[in-house]
Design a protein around this motif. Structure first.
Motif, PDB file in Angstrom:
ATOM      1  N   LEU A 363     -30.930  23.417 -24.662  1.00 46.01           N
ATOM      2  CA  LEU A 363     -30.221  22.933 -23.475  1.00 46.01           C
ATOM      3  C   LEU A 363     -30.640  21.528 -23.084  1.00 46.01           C
ATOM      4  N   SER A 364     -31.887  21.173 -23.342  1.00 53.56           N
ATOM      5  CA  SER A 364     -32.363  19.834 -22.991  1.00 53.56           C
ATOM      6  C   SER A 364     -32.179  18.847 -24.130  1.00 53.56           C
ATOM      7  N   GLN A 365     -32.023  19.383 -25.372  1.00 53.02           N
ATOM      8  CA  GLN A 365     -31.919  18.539 -26.564  1.00 53.02           C
ATOM      9  C   GLN A 365     -33.113  17.594 -26.678  1.00 53.02           C
ATOM     10  N   ASP A 366     -34.284  18.066 -26.202  1.00 52.85           N
ATOM     11  CA  ASP A 366     -35.494  17.244 -26.230  1.00 52.85           C
ATOM     12  C   ASP A 366     -36.347  17.624 -27.440  1.00 52.85           C
ATOM     13  N   GLU A 367     -36.334  16.778 -28.457  1.00 56.53           N
ATOM     14  CA  GLU A 367     -37.037  17.073 -29.706  1.00 56.53           C
ATOM     15  C   GLU A 367     -38.547  17.086 -29.502  1.00 56.53           C
ATOM     16  N   THR A 368     -39.050  16.209 -28.632  1.00 54.23           N
ATOM     17  CA  THR A 368     -40.490  16.170 -28.381  1.00 54.23           C
ATOM     18  C   THR A 368     -40.966  17.471 -27.760  1.00 54.23           C
ATOM     19  N   TYR A 369     -40.233  17.957 -26.761  1.00 52.43           N
ATOM     20  CA  TYR A 369     -40.566  19.239 -26.144  1.00 52.43           C
ATOM     21  C   TYR A 369     -40.556  20.346 -27.195  1.00 52.43           C
ATOM     22  N   TRP A 370     -39.529  20.362 -28.017  1.00 51.97           N
ATOM     23  CA  TRP A 370     -39.393  21.404 -29.033  1.00 51.97           C
ATOM     24  C   TRP A 370     -40.575  21.397 -30.007  1.00 51.97           C
ATOM     25  N   ASN A 371     -40.965  20.208 -30.459  1.00 57.86           N
ATOM     26  CA  ASN A 371     -42.072  20.116 -31.409  1.00 57.86           C
ATOM     27  C   ASN A 371     -43.397  20.528 -30.783  1.00 57.86           C
ATOM     28  N   LEU A 372     -43.631  20.113 -29.548  1.00 58.63           N
ATOM     29  CA  LEU A 372     -44.888  20.457 -28.890  1.00 58.63           C
ATOM     30  C   LEU A 372     -44.964  21.933 -28.523  1.00 58.63           C
ATOM     31  N   SER A 373     -43.814  22.566 -28.323  1.00 58.38           N
ATOM     32  CA  SER A 373     -43.814  23.953 -27.858  1.00 58.38           C
ATOM     33  C   SER A 373     -44.348  24.926 -28.903  1.00 58.38           C
ATOM     34  N   HIS A 374     -44.205  24.614 -30.189  1.00 59.25           N
ATOM     35  CA  HIS A 374     -44.605  25.566 -31.235  1.00 59.25           C
ATOM     36  C   HIS A 374     -46.059  25.974 -31.106  1.00 59.25           C
ATOM     37  N   ARG A 375     -46.963  24.992 -31.114  1.00 54.84           N
ATOM     38  CA  ARG A 375     -48.387  25.311 -31.041  1.00 54.84           C
ATOM     39  C   ARG A 375     -48.801  25.670 -29.623  1.00 54.84           C
ATOM     40  N   ALA A 376     -48.077  25.172 -28.618  1.00 49.16           N
ATOM     41  CA  ALA A 376     -48.392  25.564 -27.243  1.00 49.16           C
ATOM     42  C   ALA A 376     -48.211  27.072 -27.072  1.00 49.16           C
ATOM     43  N   ILE A 377     -47.215  27.633 -27.735  1.00 54.99           N
ATOM     44  CA  ILE A 377     -47.001  29.086 -27.672  1.00 54.99           C
ATOM     45  C   ILE A 377     -48.132  29.818 -28.379  1.00 54.99           C
ATOM     46  N   VAL A 378     -48.600  29.280 -29.505  1.00 66.22           N
ATOM     47  CA  VAL A 378     -49.745  29.892 -30.199  1.00 66.22           C
ATOM     48  C   VAL A 378     -50.963  29.906 -29.278  1.00 66.22           C
ATOM     49  N   ILE A 379     -51.207  28.794 -28.584  1.00 66.12           N
ATOM     50  CA  ILE A 379     -52.338  28.713 -27.654  1.00 66.12           C
ATOM     51  C   ILE A 379     -52.195  29.759 -26.557  1.00 66.12           C
ATOM     52  N   ALA A 380     -50.995  29.856 -25.973  1.00 67.97           N
ATOM     53  CA  ALA A 380     -50.752  30.829 -24.906  1.00 67.97           C
ATOM     54  C   ALA A 380     -50.950  32.255 -25.426  1.00 67.97           C
ATOM     55  N   TRP A 381     -50.442  32.526 -26.629  1.00 69.72           N
ATOM     56  CA  TRP A 381     -50.589  33.856 -27.236  1.00 69.72           C
ATOM     57  C   TRP A 381     -52.060  34.185 -27.473  1.00 69.72           C
ATOM     58  N   LEU A 382     -52.855  33.220 -27.952  1.00 66.33           N
ATOM     59  CA  LEU A 382     -54.285  33.454 -28.156  1.00 66.33           C
ATOM     60  C   LEU A 382     -54.982  33.776 -26.836  1.00 66.33           C
ATOM     61  N   LYS A 383     -54.586  33.107 -25.771  1.00 63.21           N
ATOM     62  CA  LYS A 383     -55.154  33.417 -24.452  1.00 63.21           C
ATOM     63  C   LYS A 383     -54.835  34.849 -24.055  1.00 63.21           C
ATOM     64  N   ALA A 384     -53.598  35.268 -24.314  1.00 58.72           N
ATOM     65  CA  ALA A 384     -53.201  36.646 -24.002  1.00 58.72           C
ATOM     66  C   ALA A 384     -54.059  37.636 -24.777  1.00 58.72           C
ATOM     67  N   CYS A 385     -54.329  37.332 -26.043  1.00 58.88           N
ATOM     68  CA  CYS A 385     -55.155  38.220 -26.871  1.00 58.88           C
ATOM     69  C   CYS A 385     -56.586  38.281 -26.352  1.00 58.88           C
ATOM     70  N   VAL A 386     -57.137  37.139 -25.930  1.00 59.93           N
ATOM     71  CA  VAL A 386     -58.498  37.109 -25.379  1.00 59.93           C
ATOM     72  C   VAL A 386     -58.568  37.955 -24.113  1.00 59.93           C
ATOM     73  N   LEU A 387     -57.566  37.813 -23.233  1.00 65.42           N
ATOM     74  CA  LEU A 387     -57.547  38.598 -22.002  1.00 65.42           C
ATOM     75  C   LEU A 387     -57.388  40.078 -22.293  1.00 65.42           C
ATOM     76  N   TYR A 388     -56.601  40.415 -23.306  1.00 64.79           N
ATOM     77  CA  TYR A 388     -56.406  41.812 -23.713  1.00 64.79           C
ATOM     78  C   TYR A 388     -57.728  42.433 -24.165  1.00 64.79           C
ATOM     79  N   VAL A 389     -58.484  41.717 -25.003  1.00 70.27           N
ATOM     80  CA  VAL A 389     -59.783  42.210 -25.471  1.00 70.27           C
ATOM     81  C   VAL A 389     -60.764  42.322 -24.306  1.00 70.27           C
ATOM     82  N   ALA A 390     -60.788  41.298 -23.450  1.00 73.28           N
ATOM     83  CA  ALA A 390     -61.710  41.298 -22.310  1.00 73.28           C
ATOM     84  C   ALA A 390     -61.394  42.412 -21.323  1.00 73.28           C
TER      85      ALA A 390
END
Length: 499
Positions: A363-390
């Motif tokens: 919807l934004s057609q923002d390529e920079t946002y799209w590229n940065l979002s890939h690893r940002a989601i991995v980071i967020a997912w890793l945080k979720a996993c850490v909280l799940y274990v804790a």
């Protein structure tokens, strides 16, 4: 004035008053008397303090106008916003919409609520992000399977970028408490290492001197580390992470090596699953090892220094692998199980976040946002996993809510501090855009034509390429964001119609 239907807490009144004054000064002609009339004086808040906050806001160096407010004023005055190509460069970009609001305490995961309970509200978001690298450092050989079925360990790196005097030290005490047990274990091994060094010095080149002791697991390392020292710590870590907290991110330059970019390469290796970090030397006294790169860290810097530090590697990968956080400009007054952890809720959440980010990118057609979002989601997912274990391998709705906010916040910081620079680097241009990514569909009327969409793209600095505009609309039709009326006109789906 209604503040969202609630009266602020005692500790929030001064901050809220200051922020309101900063936002409203643009439409009150920077007039202190007008601001005094429109900004409420909350119960128990002395009028003198309120007026002082207004005065401080008028002195603030930040001149950006909130994006939505500017759009409203432009619409009321019938003005046409300049295309980004025509905009004057500014030292600080206007905020891309608004910083995501942190969930209320009662909606936070238990661990985050505990770690931030004594933190003033203006610092809570920074602390809530900064605690993850030291938390992840406690996990030994624990892996989580991402949506592409590649196993990741809790590889987490955090950089706090905020104005000078903003209170970046707010993360120190929480990190110190989290690392206390590791630091205590490190003490004994540090003592053993020192004894061995003294023995080596006494015997010089004597062939009878002792070999380096085994089991020297030292996880928390010194900020002035050299590459051989870091390689040694990783090699002797026995599957543990090594960790460092840097008061200034440019301390990383100790590791930059002959290429000048070795410290940035380390950041990329630390994030990538299974990557190794090391060196090969022929000297008998030199360090030769290539251990798995398990390296978590926290660093602080000012916004100006941070942007300068990453300026030469905007498109090389480090920025997308690091979790960023900030502090808004304001006045300053038990061993975890070893093995593969299966958290289906975190897996499902990662899938949802991928689709949400993909939808915004379409919807934004923002390529920079799209590229940065890939690893940002991995980071967020890793945080979720850490909280799940804790949380004893128990999932809670608060974890999902917190992680969704955490991702939005991380992306806000990335786009705010580096978005325009990355876009300029990608286009090999010096143009500086003052806007973050915008939902282009929201900028169009409920019924619109191809020409309308083309004009919106031009105003957002995307150029007048009709082929790209047609491809965008075709994608929107395919995704059912819009329906086609005629060959050249379209109507939004119910989800996007303005009510």
């Amino acid at each position: 004035m209604n503040n969202g239907g609630f009266e602020p807490n005692i500790g929030d009144r001064d901050t809220l008053t200051y922020q309101l004054a900063c936002d409203l000064r643009h439409i009150c002609a920077r007039n202190a008397e007008w601001l005094d009339q429109v900004i409420p004086c909350y119960d128990g808040f002395p009028i003198e303090e309120k007026r002082q906050k207004i005065a401080n806001a008028l002195k603030s160096s930040y001149e950006g106008m909130p994006g939505r407010l500017k759009d409203v004023l432009d619409a009321l005055e019938g003005r046409k916003t300049k295309a980004p190509e025509e905009s004057e460069p500014s030292e600080q970009a206007a905020l891309p919409e608004q910083m995501p609001e942190m969930p209320a305490d009662k909606k936070l995961p238990k661990l985050i609520r505990l770690l931030t309970r004594n933190t003033p509200n203006q610092y809570k978001a920074a602390v809530a992000h900064a605690v993850f690298p030291p938390l992840g450092t406690h996990l030994k050989e624990v892996s989580f399977e991402y949506t592409d079925y590649v196993p990741h360990e809790a590889t987490l790196m955090n950089c706090l970028m905020a104005h000078t005097g903003a209170g970046k030290g707010c993360i120190d005490e929480p990190i110190k408490h989290i690392m206390a047990d590791i630091k205590e274990r490190d003490k004994e091994n540090t003592r053993r290492e020192e004894e061995w060094k003294r023995d080596c010095q006494k015997k010089g080149a004597n062939k009878d001197k002792q070999v380096r002791p085994e089991g020297l697991v030292i996880q928390e390392i010194d900020p002035d580390m050299t590459k051989p020292a870091l390689v040694t710590r990783m090699d002797e870590a026995e599957g543990h992470f090594v960790y460092v907290k840097l008061n200034e991110i440019d301390l990383f330059e100790q590791l930059k090596g002959q290429t000048g970019k070795q410290h940035f390469q380390l950041m990329c290796l630390a994030f990538d699953p299974g990557a190794e970090f090391g060196q090969t030397r022929v000297g008998t006294q030199s360090v030769t090892a290539r251990p798995k790169c398990r390296f978590n860290w926290n660093a602080c810097t000012t916004i100006q220094k941070g942007r300068r530090f990453f300026n030469k590697v905007l498109t090389d990968g480090p920025i997308s692998r690091i979790n960023f956080c900030t502090i808004p400009e304001m006045e300053i007054g038990a061993e975890q199980p070893i093995g593969r952890v299966d958290c289906p809720q975190a897996f499902k959440l990662a899938k949802k976040l991928q689709e949400e980010c993909a939808e915004f990118a379409r919807l934004s057609q923002d390529e920079t946002y799209w590229n940065l979002s890939h690893r940002a989601i991995v980071i967020a997912w890793l945080k979720a996993c850490v909280l799940y274990v804790a949380n004893g391998n128990q999932w809670e709705k608060t974890i999902e809510d917190f992680i969704r906010w955490s991702l939005q916040y991380d992306m806000w910081c990335k786009m705010q501090f580096f978005g325009a620079d990355i876009e300029a680097a990608n286009r090999d241009s010096e143009r500086y855009s003052s806007r973050g990514p915008r939902n282009l569909l929201e900028l169009l009327p409920d019924e619109f034509t191809i020409e309308d969409a083309l004009q919106v793209r031009v105003k957002q600095g995307m150029g007048g390429d009709k082929k790209k505009c047609s491809h965008m609309i075709h994608q929107w039709v395919y995704r059912k964001y819009v329906s086609q009326i005629t060959d050249h006109s379209f109507i939004k789906s119910g989800k996007y119609i303005k009510h």
